[in-house]
Design an enzyme around this catalytic site. Structure first.
Site, PDB file in Angstrom:
ATOM      1  N   ASP A 408      38.629  41.432  33.397  1.00  0.00           N
ATOM      2  CA  ASP A 408      38.585  42.796  33.932  1.00  0.00           C
ATOM      3  C   ASP A 408      38.106  42.693  35.381  1.00  0.00           C
ATOM      4  O   ASP A 408      36.951  42.344  35.646  1.00  0.00           O
ATOM      5  CB  ASP A 408      37.603  43.615  33.072  1.00  0.00           C
ATOM      6  CG  ASP A 408      37.517  45.069  33.497  1.00  0.00           C
ATOM      7  OD1 ASP A 408      37.876  45.384  34.651  1.00  0.00           O
ATOM      8  OD2 ASP A 408      37.066  45.888  32.668  1.00  0.00           O
ATOM      9  N   HIS A 409      39.006  43.018  36.291  1.00  0.00           N
ATOM     10  CA  HIS A 409      38.707  42.796  37.709  1.00  0.00           C
ATOM     11  C   HIS A 409      37.692  43.801  38.255  1.00  0.00           C
ATOM     12  O   HIS A 409      37.199  43.664  39.359  1.00  0.00           O
ATOM     13  CB  HIS A 409      40.011  42.857  38.522  1.00  0.00           C
ATOM     14  CG  HIS A 409      39.982  41.996  39.750  1.00  0.00           C
ATOM     15  ND1 HIS A 409      38.866  41.316  40.168  1.00  0.00           N
ATOM     16  CD2 HIS A 409      40.947  41.712  40.666  1.00  0.00           C
ATOM     17  CE1 HIS A 409      39.125  40.667  41.278  1.00  0.00           C
ATOM     18  NE2 HIS A 409      40.388  40.878  41.607  1.00  0.00           N
TER      19      HIS A 409
END
Ligand code: CAO
Length: 436
Positions: A408-409
């Site tokens: 999850d950036h």
């Protein structure tokens, strides 16, 4: 003498609530231990809730479509009252009572049960065990008919029963489906009237066949879409040289074969992942957007994606940091078997801090696994690549294990992911790091 016990929903404390998709038994039914009573649906999957007792169902305290939570009473069962078929018929027949009176009594019982929550008192106050089966909307049917309706996606409360005492039969369900199909085909020539853009129609291109999705496939589709749309995914690829690890795995496997313990590469990846998570706590976290906080978890529960005939399921191994390699191997076999037998409980399916999806046996060089929220990362494992070693020993083979880390950036940046993957690779390449 009767002995009434409440059957309470348990093992779902991880969820705020779950939906009762179908009730598989009826009041008056004799049921055995582990017989599925209801089917519940969490945001992860659909599963059956088994009976902890044997006996006769005295009262069903919930209805289909209702949200239930941990500790809610599902049913009341008479664990000592064993009835033969004839007696059971007389219990549900209530010949001496008008339907309304039976309904009233039933409501009285329910009120008394809810208010006093005292089963023994309830039993004394109501010697009669008559059960209202007069209304088709109650959906009374045998477990087999419930199962049949569930397969067809039919809500039994909408079906009119034509059997004895208006019980719903298989024919009633079939008729209901036939009527629904013809009604809907009049309107749109398809069952999928809810489709926003209208039903898909390929008839002008050629012949097609529509296959109903399983419940698990429907839930997976919903979850995957939601994850993909809400989480900015990035996937980082790495390869670990597991030549040495594979030698040790083979040696160990041969020794353990007599005990019927199967060590696969995944066993070691699970342990290596936990060692890596300890070094990189951000990967073992969840993002709480409401409080703008990152919740770091001090436990290591690893979800394992399992391919089953019904679809993808993700049972969770708990406290993997406290497990030996052998225990991990046994747990993978146990959980994947439970998944394939559809015997996972909500507790088996919840609480993962990170998930592994292994396509090792199936092939492929790399893939982009989709994160299982509220986790922030998932590790994909592909089939080992066998490489001829052309440098020193011409006969030796190098074994490379492809790793695909989706993250999850919003929580993890590219540098974090590169460090994480590199550490994971080191652990897999150094057997001592793995053991320690
Ligand atoms: N490279 C080469 N061989 C591998 C391997 C890899 N990365 N991983 C496993 N293998 C081998 C094993 O050693 C085993 O070989 P033997 O039979 O010779 O001992 C064989 O493949 C079968 O392994 P397995 O599948 O029984 O066991 P596992 O521990 O590797 O995996 C499980 C267990 C439950 C994860 C797996 O059965 C499964 O369901 N995988 C699919 C997961 C999936 O669908 N993911 C996609 C999710 S996204 O849509």
């Amino acid at each position: 003498m009767s002995n009434l016990k409440e059957i309470k929903i348990n093992d779902i404390e991880e969820f705020d609530s779950v939906e009762v998709v179908s009730i598989l038994v009826s009041e008056g039914d004799h049921i055995s231990i582990d017989q599925p009573l209801i089917t519940i649906e969490s945001e992860k999957a659909m599963m059956d809730f088994p009976s902890p007792y044997e006996g006769v169902i005295y009262k069903i305290a919930i209805e289909e479509g209702r949200q239930v939570k941990e500790g809610d009473t599902l049913a009341v069962i008479d664990v000592q009252h064993s009835v033969d078929v004839n007696e059971k018929e007389s219990l549900i027949k209530a010949p001496d009572l008008e339907a309304d009176t039976v309904s009233e009594r039933k409501q009285d019982k329910l009120d008394s049960f809810t208010v006093e929550n005292n089963i023994d008192k309830n039993l004394e106050a109501h010697n009669t065990r008559s059960i209202d089966i007069s209304s088709p909307s109650t959906g009374y049917a045998s477990p087999a008919v419930h199962e049949y309706a569930r397969e067809l996606g039919v809500d039994l409360t909408l079906v009119k029963g034509t059997g004895r005492q208006q019980r719903i039969t298989k024919d009633d369900v079939q008729l209901f489906v036939k009527n629904s199909v013809s009604k809907k085909s009049n309107k749109s020539s398809s069952l999928s009237t809810k489709h926003d853009e209208g039903p898909l129609n390929f008839s002008s291109y050629g012949e097609t066949k529509s296959v109903e999705l399983t419940k698990i496939q429907k839930i997976t589709a919903k979850n995957m879409q939601s994850s993909w749309q809400t989480i900015p995914h990035v996937t980082h690829f790495e390869q670990a040289d597991v030549t040495l690890l594979e030698q040790h795995r083979k040696e160990l496997s041969e020794k353990l074969a007599v005990k019927n313990i199967k060590l696969t590469p995944l066993t070691f990846v699970v342990k290596a992942l936990v060692s890596t998570l300890k070094q990189f706590p951000k990967f073992n976290s969840s993002l709480d957007l409401l409080s703008s906080k990152l919740i770091l978890k001090n436990y290591f529960h690893i979800g394992i994606a399992v391919d089953t005939p019904q679809g993808l399921l993700v049972p969770v191994m708990r406290d993997v940091d406290k497990m030996t390699v052998i225990q991990v191997a046994e747990e993978i076999v146990k959980l994947s078997q439970l998944a394939r037998d559809r015997k996972l409980t909500p507790r088996h399916m919840s609480g993962a801090s990170m998930t592994i999806s292994s396509l090792g046996v199936l092939g492929g060089r790399a893939f982009t696994p989709i994160i299982n929220p509220p986790e922030v990362a998932i590790l994909g494992v592909s089939k080992m690549i066998i490489q001829e070693n052309v440098t020193s020993d011409l006969t030796a083979q190098k074994k490379l294990l492809p790793l695909s880390l989706s993250y999850d950036h919003r929580v993890i940046n590219g540098a974090d992911a590169a460090r994480f993957s590199s550490y994971l690779k080191d652990v897999l390449e150094d057997i001592w790091k793995l053991i320690l």
